[in-house]
Design a protein around this motif. Structure first.
Motif: not given
Length: 410
Positions: A295-298, A328-341
């Motif tokens: 779900r987070l990274t694909g 609410p101003l922080g990056a969403r976990p999904e956004v950070l997860a794709h950045r990590w990938v």
């Protein structure tokens, strides 16, 4: 009052209607019952068959029946090991129209046994210790979820074999209470009840000659409290590490994983003398890590690979400036997860030459690299970083692995 069946599944009422609710449970005919071992209970309990399922039927008053039914459903929602609540039957009357007690119906836990049936042959002390470990883990899980058992005992627990160990399941929630959070006093009270109940049950077994002579019932009741407290401390204590010692965080996560718990969140508070890391453990079901990673990274990986990658992802996210859980101003976990990938996972995997990878998939390669980084960091007593670990892995590990796999001449 007409017969009423409150069920979790719309298919169950039709199946349950076939059972003789106008007959007291202790008088049910043998052909309807399933001969399974039963533990000691203050209520009448019988196992019966409803369609393709084996159910446990317990007679008790309406209010506690409905209350226990709801508590078991709450525990299921919280992913706590407990029997599944199926239905409550109220409005029962006998052939003369006299009222009968309502019943609570739960699904029989396949492969499980009450503790007394396990003592039909004398258990070795090592097996006894595994049972105590399983019960201590269950009690900790309940307390982490805010559930005060109120009557923790061997009688209220089912045990099931689990890869050489035992898993414990709550089978009686009648005296339980669910709170947002338990106080230390509530936990201590629950733990003291467990100590008294377990010692009493073991004394009863000792009197019947079923207890191994090396097992002291009083000491064993006290020991489960000590095991609980060690586990609770490991799961809830705040760890303080100096900056740059992130492999210490991984060491703590590994210990939690070995205990059967997973880290759902990590809060890092920056201080002048280092980073304060608070671990919030969460018990999750089988396959959770695969689904969460996908779900987070694909990324599609095996369960153990997924758990390892998620731990690394969580550690990496906690170091990012825009990681602010709940903000609410922080990056969403999904956004950070794709950045990590994009910035960590893929470049790291691609750094390993294709011709040296063999049959390993990307998730397994990354897992191997994390393991190598862990080993080198432990030896160096500081975090060596992923880039250095990749270089050393390519130079020292992969050549030896290829040499091992190379066919030899006849």
């Amino acid at each position: 009052m007409a017969l009423q069946i409150s069920a979790t599944n719309p298919e169950h009422p039709a199946l349950l209607l076939e059972l003789p609710w106008q007959t007291p449970l202790e008088q049910w005919p043998e052909e309807l019952l399933v001969p399974l071992p039963r533990g000691i209970s203050r209520h009448v309990v019988r196992y019966a068959r409803a369609g393709d399922e084996v159910i446990a039927v317990k007679e008790l008053a309406e209010r506690p029946a409905l209350r226990e039914y709801q508590l078991l459903r709450d525990l299921d929602r919280l992913a706590i090991p407990a029997v599944d609540a199926l239905a409550v039957v109220t409005g029962r009357t006998d052939a003369a129209g006299e009222p009968l007690e309502p019943v609570l119906i739960t699904r029989h836990l396949g492969g499980s046994m009450p503790y007394r049936s396990m003592f039909e042959t004398t258990l070795r002390p090592a097996t006894m210790h595994r049972l105590m470990d399983a019960l201590a883990v269950l009690l900790v899980r309940l307390h982490l979820a805010g559930f005060a058992w109120g009557d923790c005992s061997l009688s209220n627990t089912l045990f099931r074999r689990d890869a050489g160990a035992y898993a414990a399941y709550l089978v009686d929630a009648e005296t339980g209470e669910l709170h947002p959070r338990l106080s230390e006093g509530q936990r201590d009270y629950d733990l003291d009840l467990a100590r008294v109940n377990i010692s009493g049950e073991l004394l009863d077994l000792e009197a019947s000659g079923a207890l191994h002579p090396s097992v002291d019932p009083i000491d064993f009741g006290t020991e489960i409290c000590a095991r609980y407290k060690r586990l609770w401390d490991e799961l809830t204590r705040t760890s303080v590490y100096p900056a740059g010692k992130y492999h210490y965080i991984e060491r703590r996560i590994r210990r939690l994983n070995d205990l059967g718990f997973d880290v759902a969140e990590m809060q890092i508070e920056h201080a002048s003398n280092g980073d304060t890391v608070t671990f919030v453990p969460k018990v999750v079901d089988a396959g959770h890590h695969q689904r969460q990673l996908l779900r987070l990274t694909g990324l599609d990986a095996e369960e153990n690979q997924a758990r390892r990658l998620l731990n690394d992802l969580e550690s990496w996210m906690a170091t990012q400036d825009d990681y602010a859980p709940g903000d609410p101003l922080g990056a969403r976990p999904e956004v950070l997860a794709h950045r990590w990938v994009r910035e960590v996972f893929r470049p790291t995997v691609r750094a390993v030459p294709v011709e040296l990878r063999g049959a390993m998939d990307p998730a397994e390669i990354y897992h191997e690299l994390l393991e190598h980084r862990w080993f080198l960091s432990e030896r160096a007593q500081h975090d060596i970083g992923l880039h250095t670990a990749v270089e050393d892995y390519i130079a020292t590990i992969l050549p030896r692995a290829r040499e091992t796999l190379r066919p030899t001449a006849d």
